[in-house]
Design a protein around this motif. Structure first.
Motif, PDB file in Angstrom:
ATOM      1  N   MET A   1       0.856  -1.172   0.000  1.00  0.00           N
ATOM      2  CA  MET A   1       0.000   0.000   0.000  1.00  0.00           C
ATOM      3  C   MET A   1       0.901   1.232   0.000  1.00  0.00           C
ATOM      4  SD  MET A   1      -2.955   1.088   2.734  1.00  0.00           S
ATOM      5  CE  MET A   1      -3.946  -0.321   2.502  1.00  0.00           C
ATOM      6  N   ASN A   2       0.639   2.159  -0.930  1.00  0.00           N
ATOM      7  CA  ASN A   2       1.485   3.347  -1.013  1.00  0.00           C
ATOM      8  C   ASN A   2       1.087   4.385   0.054  1.00  0.00           C
ATOM      9  OD1 ASN A   2      -0.725   4.812  -1.905  1.00  0.00           O
ATOM     10  ND2 ASN A   2      -0.162   4.677  -4.058  1.00  0.00           N
ATOM     11  N   PHE A   3       1.887   5.419   0.149  1.00  0.00           N
ATOM     12  CA  PHE A   3       1.684   6.442   1.176  1.00  0.00           C
ATOM     13  C   PHE A   3       0.320   7.112   1.063  1.00  0.00           C
ATOM     14  CE2 PHE A   3       1.940  10.908   2.470  1.00  0.00           C
ATOM     15  CZ  PHE A   3       2.247  10.740   3.812  1.00  0.00           C
ATOM     16  N   GLN A   4      -0.072   7.499  -0.143  1.00  0.00           N
ATOM     17  CA  GLN A   4      -1.363   8.199  -0.330  1.00  0.00           C
ATOM     18  C   GLN A   4      -2.532   7.307   0.079  1.00  0.00           C
ATOM     19  OE1 GLN A   4      -1.681  11.493  -1.216  1.00  0.00           O
ATOM     20  NE2 GLN A   4      -3.808  11.189  -0.632  1.00  0.00           N
ATOM     21  N   ALA A   5      -2.471   6.030  -0.242  1.00  0.00           N
ATOM     22  CA  ALA A   5      -3.540   5.103   0.137  1.00  0.00           C
ATOM     23  C   ALA A   5      -3.614   4.965   1.652  1.00  0.00           C
ATOM     24  CB  ALA A   5      -3.310   3.748  -0.513  1.00  0.00           C
ATOM     25  N   LYS A   6      -2.445   4.888   2.314  1.00  0.00           N
ATOM     26  CA  LYS A   6      -2.428   4.823   3.780  1.00  0.00           C
ATOM     27  C   LYS A   6      -3.023   6.092   4.390  1.00  0.00           C
ATOM     28  CE  LYS A   6       1.577   1.802   4.331  1.00  0.00           C
ATOM     29  NZ  LYS A   6       2.955   1.718   4.824  1.00  0.00           N
ATOM     30  N   LEU A   7      -2.637   7.231   3.827  1.00  0.00           N
ATOM     31  CA  LEU A   7      -3.141   8.510   4.317  1.00  0.00           C
ATOM     32  C   LEU A   7      -4.653   8.595   4.158  1.00  0.00           C
ATOM     33  CD1 LEU A   7      -2.468  11.288   5.494  1.00  0.00           C
ATOM     34  CD2 LEU A   7      -2.113  12.099   3.167  1.00  0.00           C
TER      35      LEU A   7
END
Length: 66
Positions: A1-7
């Motif tokens: 999971m990339n940073f934007q998805a986590k955010l």
């Protein structure tokens, strides 16, 4: 999971906090000028032993003088 998805997931999961409750401000008494002047254009006010003069001008404004 990339940073934007986590955010995005963190933002979506965050529950909103209820607004803080503030103590109600004390009510300020409002007095209508017609109740004070009673048809006159000038009154005297005694405050802490000192006499003040309050006057309604021709423009309908109030002036308070010591």
């Amino acid at each position: 999971m990339n940073f934007q998805a986590k955010l995005n997931r963190m933002i979506a999961e965050k529950t909103p906090t209820p607004p803080e409750q503030y103590a109600a401000a004390p009510q300020v008494r409002i007095v209508d000028s017609t109740d004070i002047f009673r048809g006159q254009t000038e009154i005297m006010i005694k405050h802490e032993g000192v006499i003040y003069r309050m006057k309604i001008t021709r423009q309908g404004k109030l002036i308070l003088n010591k």
